[in-house]
Write a protein that holds these residues in place. Structure first.
Motif, PDB file in Angstrom:
ATOM      1  N   HIS A 283      30.146  35.183  40.048  1.00  0.00           N
ATOM      2  CA  HIS A 283      29.918  34.880  41.451  1.00  0.00           C
ATOM      3  C   HIS A 283      28.480  34.480  41.752  1.00  0.00           C
ATOM      4  CE1 HIS A 283      33.946  36.208  42.484  1.00  0.00           C
ATOM      5  NE2 HIS A 283      33.766  37.095  41.519  1.00  0.00           N
ATOM      6  N   VAL A 284      27.627  34.492  40.759  1.00  0.00           N
ATOM      7  CA  VAL A 284      26.257  34.013  40.923  1.00  0.00           C
ATOM      8  C   VAL A 284      26.326  32.488  40.996  1.00  0.00           C
ATOM      9  CG1 VAL A 284      23.993  33.829  39.808  1.00  0.00           C
ATOM     10  CG2 VAL A 284      25.261  35.981  39.698  1.00  0.00           C
ATOM     11  N   PRO A 285      25.665  31.882  41.999  1.00  0.00           N
ATOM     12  CA  PRO A 285      25.726  30.419  42.101  1.00  0.00           C
ATOM     13  C   PRO A 285      25.410  29.742  40.772  1.00  0.00           C
ATOM     14  CG  PRO A 285      24.611  31.342  44.000  1.00  0.00           C
ATOM     15  CD  PRO A 285      24.834  32.482  43.027  1.00  0.00           C
ATOM     16  N   ASN A 286      26.271  28.831  40.386  1.00  0.00           N
ATOM     17  CA  ASN A 286      26.158  28.083  39.124  1.00  0.00           C
ATOM     18  C   ASN A 286      26.172  29.002  37.898  1.00  0.00           C
ATOM     19  OD1 ASN A 286      25.874  25.603  40.571  1.00  0.00           O
ATOM     20  ND2 ASN A 286      23.732  26.153  40.912  1.00  0.00           N
ATOM     21  N   ARG A 287      26.641  30.226  38.114  1.00  0.00           N
ATOM     22  CA  ARG A 287      26.669  31.241  37.041  1.00  0.00           C
ATOM     23  C   ARG A 287      25.307  31.348  36.350  1.00  0.00           C
ATOM     24  NH1 ARG A 287      32.708  31.773  34.557  1.00  0.00           N
ATOM     25  NH2 ARG A 287      33.720  31.744  36.554  1.00  0.00           N
ATOM     26  N   ASP A 288      24.260  31.215  37.155  1.00  0.00           N
ATOM     27  CA  ASP A 288      22.889  31.211  36.657  1.00  0.00           C
ATOM     28  C   ASP A 288      22.354  32.639  36.572  1.00  0.00           C
ATOM     29  OD1 ASP A 288      20.309  30.673  35.930  1.00  0.00           O
ATOM     30  OD2 ASP A 288      19.819  29.470  37.699  1.00  0.00           O
ATOM     31  N   MET A 289      22.723  33.345  35.514  1.00  0.00           N
ATOM     32  CA  MET A 289      22.283  34.728  35.339  1.00  0.00           C
ATOM     33  C   MET A 289      20.788  34.811  35.046  1.00  0.00           C
ATOM     34  SD  MET A 289      24.647  36.730  36.147  1.00  0.00           S
ATOM     35  CE  MET A 289      24.004  38.287  35.554  1.00  0.00           C
ATOM     36  N   ASP A 290      20.166  33.700  34.646  1.00  0.00           N
ATOM     37  CA  ASP A 290      18.713  33.706  34.447  1.00  0.00           C
ATOM     38  C   ASP A 290      17.994  34.022  35.760  1.00  0.00           C
ATOM     39  OD1 ASP A 290      18.894  33.191  31.745  1.00  0.00           O
ATOM     40  OD2 ASP A 290      18.657  31.019  31.978  1.00  0.00           O
ATOM     41  N   LYS A 291      18.545  33.537  36.884  1.00  0.00           N
ATOM     42  CA  LYS A 291      17.965  33.839  38.193  1.00  0.00           C
ATOM     43  C   LYS A 291      18.058  35.331  38.496  1.00  0.00           C
ATOM     44  CE  LYS A 291      17.889  30.548  41.795  1.00  0.00           C
ATOM     45  NZ  LYS A 291      18.542  29.794  42.853  1.00  0.00           N
ATOM     46  N   VAL A 292      19.177  35.933  38.147  1.00  0.00           N
ATOM     47  CA  VAL A 292      19.360  37.369  38.362  1.00  0.00           C
ATOM     48  C   VAL A 292      18.379  38.137  37.488  1.00  0.00           C
ATOM     49  CG1 VAL A 292      20.964  39.313  38.105  1.00  0.00           C
ATOM     50  CG2 VAL A 292      21.777  37.132  39.033  1.00  0.00           C
ATOM     51  N   ARG A 293      18.302  37.777  36.212  1.00  0.00           N
ATOM     52  CA  ARG A 293      17.388  38.472  35.298  1.00  0.00           C
ATOM     53  C   ARG A 293      15.937  38.341  35.761  1.00  0.00           C
ATOM     54  NH1 ARG A 293      21.629  37.348  31.697  1.00  0.00           N
ATOM     55  NH2 ARG A 293      21.127  35.190  31.343  1.00  0.00           N
ATOM     56  N   ALA A 294      15.557  37.163  36.245  1.00  0.00           N
ATOM     57  CA  ALA A 294      14.187  36.961  36.730  1.00  0.00           C
ATOM     58  C   ALA A 294      13.923  37.835  37.960  1.00  0.00           C
ATOM     59  CB  ALA A 294      13.953  35.491  37.059  1.00  0.00           C
ATOM     60  N   ALA A 295      14.884  37.913  38.874  1.00  0.00           N
ATOM     61  CA  ALA A 295      14.712  38.746  40.074  1.00  0.00           C
ATOM     62  C   ALA A 295      14.617  40.218  39.692  1.00  0.00           C
ATOM     63  CB  ALA A 295      15.862  38.517  41.045  1.00  0.00           C
ATOM     64  N   LEU A 296      15.436  40.650  38.747  1.00  0.00           N
ATOM     65  CA  LEU A 296      15.399  42.056  38.316  1.00  0.00           C
ATOM     66  C   LEU A 296      14.077  42.378  37.624  1.00  0.00           C
ATOM     67  CD1 LEU A 296      19.053  42.482  37.025  1.00  0.00           C
ATOM     68  CD2 LEU A 296      18.072  43.360  39.162  1.00  0.00           C
ATOM     69  N   LYS A 297      13.590  41.431  36.833  1.00  0.00           N
ATOM     70  CA  LYS A 297      12.303  41.640  36.162  1.00  0.00           C
ATOM     71  C   LYS A 297      11.181  41.719  37.195  1.00  0.00           C
ATOM     72  CE  LYS A 297       9.337  39.844  32.546  1.00  0.00           C
ATOM     73  NZ  LYS A 297       9.142  38.837  31.507  1.00  0.00           N
ATOM     74  N   ALA A 298      11.217  40.835  38.197  1.00  0.00           N
ATOM     75  CA  ALA A 298      10.184  40.832  39.233  1.00  0.00           C
ATOM     76  C   ALA A 298      10.248  42.093  40.098  1.00  0.00           C
ATOM     77  CB  ALA A 298      10.322  39.580  40.111  1.00  0.00           C
ATOM     78  N   ALA A 299      11.438  42.675  40.222  1.00  0.00           N
ATOM     79  CA  ALA A 299      11.584  43.908  41.012  1.00  0.00           C
ATOM     80  C   ALA A 299      11.056  45.120  40.253  1.00  0.00           C
ATOM     81  CB  ALA A 299      13.045  44.118  41.401  1.00  0.00           C
ATOM     82  N   GLY A 300      10.773  44.936  38.985  1.00  0.00           N
ATOM     83  CA  GLY A 300      10.141  45.983  38.180  1.00  0.00           C
ATOM     84  C   GLY A 300      10.952  47.259  38.083  1.00  0.00           C
ATOM     85  N   THR A 301      10.311  48.379  38.412  1.00  0.00           N
ATOM     86  CA  THR A 301      10.930  49.697  38.240  1.00  0.00           C
ATOM     87  C   THR A 301      11.728  50.140  39.461  1.00  0.00           C
ATOM     88  OG1 THR A 301       8.922  50.789  39.006  1.00  0.00           O
ATOM     89  CG2 THR A 301       9.141  50.432  36.625  1.00  0.00           C
ATOM     90  N   SER A 302      12.037  49.223  40.331  1.00  0.00           N
ATOM     91  CA  SER A 302      12.839  49.524  41.508  1.00  0.00           C
ATOM     92  C   SER A 302      14.128  50.244  41.103  1.00  0.00           C
ATOM     93  CB  SER A 302      13.177  48.200  42.217  1.00  0.00           C
ATOM     94  OG  SER A 302      14.377  48.273  42.926  1.00  0.00           O
ATOM     95  N   ASP A 303      14.508  51.279  41.853  1.00  0.00           N
ATOM     96  CA  ASP A 303      15.763  51.990  41.587  1.00  0.00           C
ATOM     97  C   ASP A 303      16.951  51.049  41.719  1.00  0.00           C
ATOM     98  OD1 ASP A 303      14.468  54.380  41.108  1.00  0.00           O
ATOM     99  OD2 ASP A 303      14.832  55.175  43.124  1.00  0.00           O
ATOM    100  N   GLU A 304      16.920  50.201  42.735  1.00  0.00           N
ATOM    101  CA  GLU A 304      18.031  49.269  42.946  1.00  0.00           C
ATOM    102  C   GLU A 304      18.132  48.289  41.782  1.00  0.00           C
ATOM    103  OE1 GLU A 304      21.319  47.428  44.899  1.00  0.00           O
ATOM    104  OE2 GLU A 304      20.443  49.428  44.867  1.00  0.00           O
ATOM    105  N   ALA A 305      17.003  47.811  41.269  1.00  0.00           N
ATOM    106  CA  ALA A 305      17.030  46.907  40.110  1.00  0.00           C
ATOM    107  C   ALA A 305      17.643  47.624  38.908  1.00  0.00           C
ATOM    108  CB  ALA A 305      15.627  46.404  39.790  1.00  0.00           C
ATOM    109  N   ALA A 306      17.289  48.883  38.718  1.00  0.00           N
ATOM    110  CA  ALA A 306      17.853  49.665  37.615  1.00  0.00           C
ATOM    111  C   ALA A 306      19.366  49.827  37.795  1.00  0.00           C
ATOM    112  CB  ALA A 306      17.184  51.027  37.526  1.00  0.00           C
TER     113      ALA A 306
END
Length: 168
Positions: A81-104
């Protein structure tokens, strides 16, 4: 303890079983003992209501148990369900969110769904996503709609929304 519900629909002498969630990974022995005590070796449908550990962690172990057979797995696959199935965008956002509980939590959910999907695929267990209007045995899924879920998944690409969940 975590969530796990077995629903049995009887029609004369035949039974149709739906397992809703599987608890935490550590709950699997309890769930498995319960099923063994009832001589249950076949589950018609398994539903993961959502991918948090306290609902789906135990399903990984249960689906891996080859003494059990399963007809169908119902679980959401955010990757689809990620637009264009671009999981790289998700991984980049999670990396940028760092140690956020929600990212974890998102990372763990993505790992959980990958495990569930791959086990089901390897075992030849059919898979479908549980969206509004779908029937699981005699049960009907009331929510979410696929449109709502698509919007929810898009938020996994937004660093600020991920971080905002921690503040909420």
């Amino acid at each position: 303890d975590a969530d796990c519900i077995l629903v049995s629909f009887w029609n004369g002498l035949s039974v149709y079983r739906v397992l809703i969630d599987g608890g935490n990974k550590g709950d699997e022995p309890t769930v498995r003992s319960f099923l063994r005590a009832l001589n249950i070796t076949s589950i018609d449908e398994v539903l993961s209501t959502h991918l948090h550990d306290d609902h789906s962690g135990g399903l990984i172990e249960l689906l891996s148990d080859k003494t059990l057979t399963f007809g169908k797995l119902w679980c959401h696959v955010p990757h689809w369900h990620v637009p264009n199935r671009d999981m790289d965008k998700v991984r980049a956002a999670l990396k940028a969110a760092g140690t956020s509980d929600e990212a974890a939590n998102i990372r763990k959910s993505l790992d959980t769904v990958a495990s569930l999907f791959n086990i089901a695929k390897d075992r030849g267990i059919a898979h479908e996503e549980p969206f509004k209007g779908k029937r699981i045995g005699n049960l009907e899924v009331c929510s979410p709609t696929e449109e709502f879920y698509n919007g929810l998944v898009v938020e996994m690409t937004d660093v600020e929304k991920i971080k905002a969940e921690d503040a909420a």
